[in-house]
Write a protein that holds these residues in place. Structure first.
Motif, PDB file in Angstrom:
ATOM      1  N   VAL A 131       0.813  -1.224   0.000  1.00 19.55           N
ATOM      2  CA  VAL A 131       0.000   0.000   0.000  1.00 19.55           C
ATOM      3  C   VAL A 131       0.845   1.272   0.000  1.00 19.55           C
ATOM      4  CG1 VAL A 131      -1.914  -1.136   1.164  1.00 19.55           C
ATOM      5  CG2 VAL A 131      -0.209   0.078   2.527  1.00 19.55           C
ATOM      6  N   ALA A 132       2.149   1.130   0.225  1.00 20.55           N
ATOM      7  CA  ALA A 132       3.022   2.305   0.293  1.00 20.55           C
ATOM      8  C   ALA A 132       2.920   3.210  -0.945  1.00 20.55           C
ATOM      9  CB  ALA A 132       4.474   1.876   0.517  1.00 20.55           C
ATOM     10  N   PRO A 133       2.787   2.665  -2.166  1.00 15.94           N
ATOM     11  CA  PRO A 133       2.689   3.546  -3.333  1.00 15.94           C
ATOM     12  C   PRO A 133       1.498   4.498  -3.314  1.00 15.94           C
ATOM     13  CG  PRO A 133       3.282   1.325  -4.021  1.00 15.94           C
ATOM     14  CD  PRO A 133       2.926   1.246  -2.563  1.00 15.94           C
ATOM     15  N   VAL A 134       0.445   4.159  -2.564  1.00 15.73           N
ATOM     16  CA  VAL A 134      -0.684   5.082  -2.467  1.00 15.73           C
ATOM     17  C   VAL A 134      -0.671   5.858  -1.149  1.00 15.73           C
ATOM     18  CG1 VAL A 134      -2.158   3.761  -4.013  1.00 15.73           C
ATOM     19  CG2 VAL A 134      -2.207   3.274  -1.567  1.00 15.73           C
ATOM     20  N   VAL A 135       0.265   5.514  -0.265  1.00 19.42           N
ATOM     21  CA  VAL A 135       0.436   6.262   0.978  1.00 19.42           C
ATOM     22  C   VAL A 135       1.460   7.374   0.784  1.00 19.42           C
ATOM     23  CG1 VAL A 135       1.261   6.138   3.371  1.00 19.42           C
ATOM     24  CG2 VAL A 135      -0.231   4.350   2.478  1.00 19.42           C
ATOM     25  N   PHE A 136       2.570   7.048   0.129  1.00 19.50           N
ATOM     26  CA  PHE A 136       3.605   8.046  -0.151  1.00 19.50           C
ATOM     27  C   PHE A 136       3.216   8.856  -1.389  1.00 19.50           C
ATOM     28  CE2 PHE A 136       6.913   4.888   1.688  1.00 19.50           C
ATOM     29  CZ  PHE A 136       6.583   5.265   2.971  1.00 19.50           C
ATOM     30  N   HIS A 141       8.692   7.962  -5.779  1.00 17.98           N
ATOM     31  CA  HIS A 141       8.264   8.688  -4.592  1.00 17.98           C
ATOM     32  C   HIS A 141       9.441   9.415  -3.933  1.00 17.98           C
ATOM     33  CE1 HIS A 141       4.433   6.491  -4.829  1.00 17.98           C
ATOM     34  NE2 HIS A 141       5.189   5.471  -5.186  1.00 17.98           N
ATOM     35  N   TYR A 142      10.488   9.616  -4.694  1.00 17.95           N
ATOM     36  CA  TYR A 142      11.712  10.232  -4.184  1.00 17.95           C
ATOM     37  C   TYR A 142      11.424  11.589  -3.557  1.00 17.95           C
ATOM     38  CZ  TYR A 142      16.478  12.209  -4.303  1.00 17.95           C
ATOM     39  OH  TYR A 142      17.686  12.786  -3.986  1.00 17.95           O
ATOM     40  N   SER A 143      11.827  11.728  -2.315  1.00 21.35           N
ATOM     41  CA  SER A 143      11.634  12.978  -1.585  1.00 21.35           C
ATOM     42  C   SER A 143      12.810  13.171  -0.639  1.00 21.35           C
ATOM     43  CB  SER A 143      10.315  12.928  -0.800  1.00 21.35           C
ATOM     44  OG  SER A 143      10.080  14.143  -0.121  1.00 21.35           O
TER      45      SER A 143
END
Length: 305
Positions: A54-59, A163-165
């Motif tokens: 789910v990380a791709p839609v959380v980040f 999601h690079y930040s």
């Protein structure tokens, strides 16, 4: 929009806004009122493997992708509406300059609808479910647990990630200590034939989380040790409980001072910080909040409210 702190974790995070248990995220949100919004992305029963899914839609997506998307939407919107007035454009540019060049921290009133909020801080808080007994569907091996933690950190800090930040600060929180008598009672009541939670195993996962944090040069909060030390210190001064018993007058008079007759339940002191042996009560939540707030201030003073 204000910039945000993202709390990503399992049910201990999901319950972070429980007012009846003085949720740790409630305290954090209050601390950062008009400075930073606290986003609760806690998923009950989740382990790190499911968190990866789910990380791709959380980040959020990396900001250059957002900028392109925003530009496309803005052009389309302007074309359909005839464009913004010159006065509106000038006001927007002035506020944007104030926000981005004259201060690294938003003013108390910096709420501008065209800003994409930036994730200033990500709190990763997993491990309580990963550490479950191998017979439990939530269990994740210790090696995979550490791999998954690293993977999620790299989603934010690897330049190749969507999601690079690089400016997002990451704080890792260990799983908490486990009150085994409490969890055993809970799961026995559900008809389970074994207790899926073990404090020694939880310690192993806590140490693994700390190892990942140190290896990746990230701050961490060791809530396992914080609870365990307080419980053990308290136990040294707790009375010896004798259940429905009588004792002889020949007992050492000095020992009698530490003896009480008690018909209640003894959870070895873990009920001082846990509701059911796994989730935090008011004391546990307040302890976690203080540790998180202190760690933020120590490592990133620019994020102090």
């Amino acid at each position: 929009m204000y910039d945000v702190a993202l709390a990503f974790g399992d049910s201990i995070t999901q319950r972070g806004y429980e007012y009846e248990n003085s949720g740790w995220l409630t305290h954090l949100s209050n601390r950062y009122t008009r400075r930073m919004d606290i986003l609760n992305r806690g998923f009950s029963a989740y382990n790190t493997a499911w968190a990866r899914e789910v990380a791709p839609v959380v980040f959020p997506l990396r900001r250059d992708n957002l900028a392109k998307s925003s530009s496309t939407k803005s052009s389309s919107s302007s074309a359909s509406s005839g464009g913004l007035s010159k006065r509106t454009e000038n006001t927007k540019e002035t506020l944007l300059e104030l926000h981005t060049t004259k201060s690294k921290w938003p003013s108390p009133d910096a709420t501008y609808p065209w800003f994409y909020p930036k994730v200033q801080l990500c709190i990763l808080f997993f491990g309580a479910n990963d550490a479950a007994d191998p017979r439990d569907y939530r269990h994740i091996s210790l090696s995979n647990y550490t791999k998954n933690l690293r993977y999620m950190v790299n989603m934010l800090h690897n330049a190749e990630s969507a999601h690079y930040s690089p400016d997002t600060r990451v704080l890792i929180v260990t799983p908490p200590a486990v009150g085994e008598k409490m969890t055993e009672e809970q799961f026995n009541n559900r008809g389970w034939t074994y207790n899926p939670h073990n404090n020694t195993v939880a310690k192993m996962y806590a140490e693994a989380a700390i190892e990942v944090a140190k290896d990746m040069n990230l701050p961490f909060v060791d809530i396992w040790t914080a609870i365990e030390r307080r419980v053990q210190k308290s136990n040294k001064h707790r009375p010896v409980l004798i259940r429905n018993s009588t004792f002889s007058a020949e007992i050492d008079p000095n020992a009698i001072k530490r003896i009480e007759v008690d018909d209640g339940k003894d959870y070895d002191g873990y009920d001082e910080f846990l509701t059911d042996g796994l989730h935090l009560n008011s004391n546990g939540n307040e302890l976690l909040f203080e540790l998180v707030a202190t760690t933020i201030g120590k490592n990133w003073p620019e994020l102090l409210p």
